[in-house]
Design a protein around this motif. Sequence first.
Motif, PDB file in Angstrom:
ATOM      1  N   ASP A 622      64.537  59.385  56.115  1.00 41.30           N
ATOM      2  CA  ASP A 622      63.594  58.695  56.994  1.00 41.30           C
ATOM      3  C   ASP A 622      63.821  57.182  56.967  1.00 41.30           C
ATOM      4  OD1 ASP A 622      60.950  59.037  58.565  1.00 41.30           O
ATOM      5  OD2 ASP A 622      60.444  57.500  57.105  1.00 41.30           O
ATOM      6  N   ALA A 623      64.156  56.647  55.777  1.00 41.57           N
ATOM      7  CA  ALA A 623      64.294  55.197  55.614  1.00 41.57           C
ATOM      8  C   ALA A 623      65.474  54.644  56.397  1.00 41.57           C
ATOM      9  CB  ALA A 623      64.440  54.848  54.133  1.00 41.57           C
ATOM     10  N   PHE A 624      66.597  55.369  56.409  1.00 43.46           N
ATOM     11  CA  PHE A 624      67.759  54.851  57.136  1.00 43.46           C
ATOM     12  C   PHE A 624      67.460  54.759  58.627  1.00 43.46           C
ATOM     13  CE2 PHE A 624      72.121  54.988  58.891  1.00 43.46           C
ATOM     14  CZ  PHE A 624      72.634  53.880  58.216  1.00 43.46           C
ATOM     15  N   GLY A 625      66.516  55.580  59.080  1.00 48.20           N
ATOM     16  CA  GLY A 625      66.104  55.501  60.480  1.00 48.20           C
ATOM     17  C   GLY A 625      65.572  54.134  60.861  1.00 48.20           C
ATOM     18  N   ALA A 626      65.056  53.372  59.880  1.00 47.53           N
ATOM     19  CA  ALA A 626      64.556  52.027  60.178  1.00 47.53           C
ATOM     20  C   ALA A 626      65.681  51.132  60.693  1.00 47.53           C
ATOM     21  CB  ALA A 626      63.918  51.409  58.927  1.00 47.53           C
TER      22      ALA A 626
END
Length: 680
Positions: A622-626
């Motif tokens: 989810d974080a890399f989606g930022a």
Amino acid sequence: MSQNPLLTDWTTPFDLPPFDDIAPSHFEEAFDAAMSEARSEIDGIAQDTTAPTFTNTIIALEKSGKRLTKVAGTFFNLSGAHTNPELQEIERKIAPKIARHASETLLNPDLFQRIATLWEQRDTLDLSVEDLKVLERYWKMFQRAGAGLDDAGKTRMAEISQRLATLGTSFSQNVLKDEADFQLVLETEEDRAGLPDFLLAAASEAAKERGLDGKHVITLSRSSIEPFLQFSTNRRLREEAFKGWTSRGETGGDTDNNDVLKETLVLRKEKAKLLGFDSFAAFKLDDTMAKTPANVRDLLTRVWTPGLERAEEERQKLADMAVQLGENHPIEAWDWRYYSEKVRKAEHDLDETELKPYFPLENMITAAFDTATRLFGVTFKELSDVPVYHRDVRVWEVLAANGEHAGLFLGDYFARPSKRSGAWMSAFRSQHKLDGNVTPIIVNVMNFSKGAPGEAALLTFDDARTLFHEFGHALHGLLSDVTYPMISGTSVPRDFVELPSQLYEHWLSEPEILSKYAVHYKTGEPIPRSLLDKVLSASNFNQGFQTVEYTSSALIDLELHLLDDPDTLDTGSFEKQELEKLGMPSAITLRHRIPHFQHIFSGDGYSAGYYSYMWSEVMDADAFGAFEEKGDIFDKETAAKLLKHIYSAGGRPDPEETYVAFRGRPPKIDALLEKRGLSA
């Protein structure tokens, strides 16, 4: 005492341990002296007749035992990365002594009363967020060690802790002995059939290290045995190698771990009961993000079901491939990697021998460094003429964005018999600001195969991912910016600690990195776009296998630590029954079978906590989606938030709150399923 280099002030560059001067015989004296010194300091804090304050109790504790920290940091890094029989004997002696020393501290009633008083008064003490977090950690640490028990309970807790320390040492040493003793010597052309040049070169080097010049040896290092299982056309030898790999710790001899692990589970259960918990899993998870066994099981089950379905689809493809090749036999566990490589070639026109020349170790190190520079501004300057514990170890000075010294990074990349298997990050010194700005000394330890003399060491794509993973951990230690050692670097809940490492893996798979650093080790030509496209399109290939292999191990770990009567455990029967309940495919084994499951039995770091990789993976996916949402994998604003809230914050913030501060919302499990290619 002055003759012992461990007990003198170090004058080495950057205060590195004086490895050249340290002999195994120095450690017992150094441990005894350092523990005596630390005991005197801690007893002085406990017996202070003045009212407890944050300074005279918590800060004093944080400043105590400096010499012991240095001695222990040096010793235990060596015992994992470059051990010998003398060090192993010392480790067996010292483990219960250190456990006893810890118990004497954590079960000291006067010391606990001072901490308890401060905890009760915390709202009136004008503490900073960081101060309060450190006080909370001390309060919980003492409580969870049994400081609130009666005298009989404390005595028993101390006995349990000492025995568990001895058992954890025995477990890891037994596995290492089995790994070191195993060697598959390839004598004939039939033995070597199908093996690519890079593996033969590595096997030749392994043979030389074992005094078998001119021969080829397959070891139990993953970088040796996994490609052997991928490429060897000799099914008999694949089976022999696989059974050697999966039977570590259950050979029936002196290194058999079945009694060791059973006693470990019995004592952990007793410890949990003493502290008021129904199971060790409930005790361990109470201090994590997951909180309860039910939450862990829910996460793992949600991933297990689609993973199992995908694995069955993959198994059928392997069976079809075997038939095409005229090999009419069921797919066994030692066949999976072999036929999987054939299917990958057929479906994606991609094989490891084509890919590996584009992943020389040197380039992957540079890629990991450059990614850190572009994200966080840090740079790396390799040093020579500094002490190291083995000739293969390399050292880099880490410079902050402003050019100032920020720490040291040690890279220990190659497999050897004196090193335990796997890959890990550790610290010789952690960052803190209690005595000025103390900078970290961080090490990454790997088990890659060496190339032939004069040739580059070549990595598989999975090896490169491991390098990025461990370097993510290293950055978590190197970029730490906190005041107190208690919450420095990776001192965070176990199911949060894998976020920085797993998140960092994402950059390796980005075309912007691969196109620059995946360069042929001989020609210097960058990886062709067509081959790069194949790599990326195959990123979720064999994902069912990988999901089942990992998730089954995490579920077994959980169930072991939920057992009502571990004293009756028959390891083999338990493993078989649990896997049957899960519907585990016969052609896939646990990533870590119980008798060599070092994550959970060589100490209790990941005990009832192997699920942590997947818990963190929900966040990292989810974080890399930022970054992806910004359209720039090096977006400066997002990188600054990542540094502030994740990589530099150590254990100061609450994990859930700091994740939301970075991402703007809680993580979504959908991102994990999509990353693994398991979403509907």
